[in-house]
Design a protein around this motif. Structure first.
Motif, short mmCIF file in Angstrom:
data_model
loop_
_atom_site.label_atom_id
_atom_site.label_comp_id
_atom_site.label_asym_id
_atom_site.label_seq_id
_atom_site.Cartn_x
_atom_site.Cartn_y
_atom_site.Cartn_z
N THR A 254 0.83 -1.21 0.00
CA THR A 254 0.00 0.00 0.00
C THR A 254 0.86 1.26 0.00
O THR A 254 0.57 2.21 -0.73
CB THR A 254 -0.94 0.00 1.22
OG1 THR A 254 -1.73 -1.19 1.22
CG2 THR A 254 -1.87 1.20 1.20
N LEU A 255 1.91 1.26 0.81
CA LEU A 255 2.81 2.42 0.86
C LEU A 255 3.50 2.62 -0.49
O LEU A 255 3.59 3.75 -0.99
CB LEU A 255 3.84 2.23 1.96
CG LEU A 255 3.33 2.22 3.40
CD1 LEU A 255 4.49 1.99 4.37
CD2 LEU A 255 2.62 3.52 3.75
N THR A 256 3.96 1.53 -1.07
CA THR A 256 4.65 1.62 -2.36
C THR A 256 3.70 2.15 -3.44
O THR A 256 4.07 3.01 -4.24
CB THR A 256 5.20 0.24 -2.78
OG1 THR A 256 6.11 -0.22 -1.77
CG2 THR A 256 5.93 0.33 -4.10
N ALA A 257 2.48 1.64 -3.44
CA ALA A 257 1.49 2.10 -4.42
C ALA A 257 1.12 3.57 -4.21
O ALA A 257 0.67 4.24 -5.15
CB ALA A 257 0.23 1.23 -4.34
N SER A 258 1.32 4.05 -2.99
CA SER A 258 1.03 5.45 -2.67
C SER A 258 2.20 6.37 -2.96
O SER A 258 2.15 7.57 -2.66
CB SER A 258 0.62 5.58 -1.20
OG SER A 258 -0.53 4.80 -0.91
N GLY A 259 3.28 5.80 -3.51
CA GLY A 259 4.43 6.60 -3.91
C GLY A 259 5.47 6.80 -2.83
O GLY A 259 6.36 7.65 -2.97
N ILE A 260 5.37 6.03 -1.74
CA ILE A 260 6.34 6.17 -0.65
C ILE A 260 7.48 5.18 -0.88
O ILE A 260 7.26 3.98 -1.05
CB ILE A 260 5.67 5.91 0.71
CG1 ILE A 260 4.63 7.00 0.97
CG2 ILE A 260 6.70 5.85 1.83
CD1 ILE A 260 3.80 6.79 2.21
N SER A 261 8.70 5.71 -0.89
CA SER A 261 9.88 4.89 -1.15
C SER A 261 10.33 4.20 0.14
O SER A 261 10.49 4.84 1.17
CB SER A 261 11.01 5.76 -1.69
OG SER A 261 12.17 4.99 -1.92
N LEU A 262 10.49 2.88 0.06
CA LEU A 262 10.93 2.09 1.21
C LEU A 262 12.20 1.32 0.85
O LEU A 262 12.33 0.83 -0.28
CB LEU A 262 9.85 1.09 1.63
CG LEU A 262 8.49 1.66 2.04
CD1 LEU A 262 7.48 0.54 2.21
CD2 LEU A 262 8.62 2.46 3.33
#
Length: 280
Positions: A254-262
């Motif tokens: 979900t974070l990745t799909a929201s554009g948050i780089s991990l």
């Protein structure tokens, strides 16, 4: 974004005891994934939580020198905190403070007033020992006991903790009753009123609910989210039927799909997913 992996929460309610060596292997793999924090164990009564009776032995087996992930241990009283702060690798001490009087009694065998006294003592201890206290506001989105609940009550608890100098506060959806709307509303108000506090989201969810809850926390500005691989876990003191943690793999997606780089070691994550089948 800070990801907090919670194998302690995932394991504590299991009927079978996870052997110490297997715990160590699993946790050492999780330490390589790239999480900000690992909620690895607890210093509590072995009668209350027998699964965690080997926390000190587990800690001794962790390869903390080879990871940037910080360790968090849960305590239920001052005595547990006095144990936890003696261990150099532990960065965070977590304490469950409930906005529900009934659950505070069930979870830590004390009234809310006494729990606040304990929090003050633990905060002072953490400051002296250069640890950070994380207070979880259990039943932060409602409870099944009929106790008084409102977002304003969570705000009032937060204000008291801020006055004590507590810097990390995590409202907790202990039994999975929250909705995305309630999550976004509560965190928006808290973050707006207490901008210097690091708010975490410790949410539980039924299958399929996690992505919407994560997105709601993101919209509100939350920068710290707890999860557990495969969504294992739930509080054995809260209800007979456990509602699992947010599945970490779904949080990451979900974070990745929201554009948050991990920065995630995918190989270590996959190994941990495989190992989890033997743990749980």
């Amino acid at each position: 974004m800070k990801l907090v992996e919670c194998p302690r929460d995932a394991m504590q309610g299991l009927a079978h005891f996870v052997p110490t060596a297997l715990k160590i292997e699993y946790l050492n793999t999780l330490l390589q994934v790239g999480f900000d924090t690992l909620d690895f164990g607890s210093f509590v009564s072995p009668k209350a939580i027998p699964q965690m009776r080997d926390t000190a032995d587990v800690l001794a087996g962790l390869n903390v020198a080879a990871t940037k992930t910080r360790l968090l241990a849960i305590v239920a009283n001052v005595r547990g905190a006095e144990q936890a702060v003696t261990y150099e690798p532990i960065r965070y001490v977590g304490f469950p403070l409930s906005v529900s009087e009934t659950f505070q009694q069930r979870n830590t065998n004390k009234a809310i007033a006494q729990a606040f006294t304990d929090v003050a003592a633990i905060q002072e201890l953490c400051q002296r020992k250069r640890k950070e206290l994380v207070v979880y506001l259990s039943m932060g989105f409602g409870n099944p006991y009929g106790d008084t609940y409102s977002p304003e009550l969570v705000r009032d608890f937060t204000a008291q903790l801020v006055q004590m100098g507590v810097g990390i506060i995590s409202p907790s959806d202990t039994i999975g009753t929250s909705t995305p709307e309630a999550i976004e509303t509560l965190f928006r108000h808290l973050i707006s009123e207490f901008p210097t506090i690091e708010f975490g989201a410790h949410l539980h969810a039924r299958p399929g609910e996690a992505p919407d809850k994560v997105r709601a926390a993101l919209r509100a500005g939350v920068q710290r989210i707890d999860g557990a691989l495969r969504g294992f876990g739930g509080c054995p003191m809260a209800a007979d039927e456990l509602t699992g943690n947010l599945p970490t793999e779904e949080i990451i997606q979900t974070l990745t799909a929201s554009g948050i780089s991990l920065v995630i070691n995918k190989e270590a994550l996959q190994k941990a997913m495989t190992l989890s089948a033997g743990v749980f």
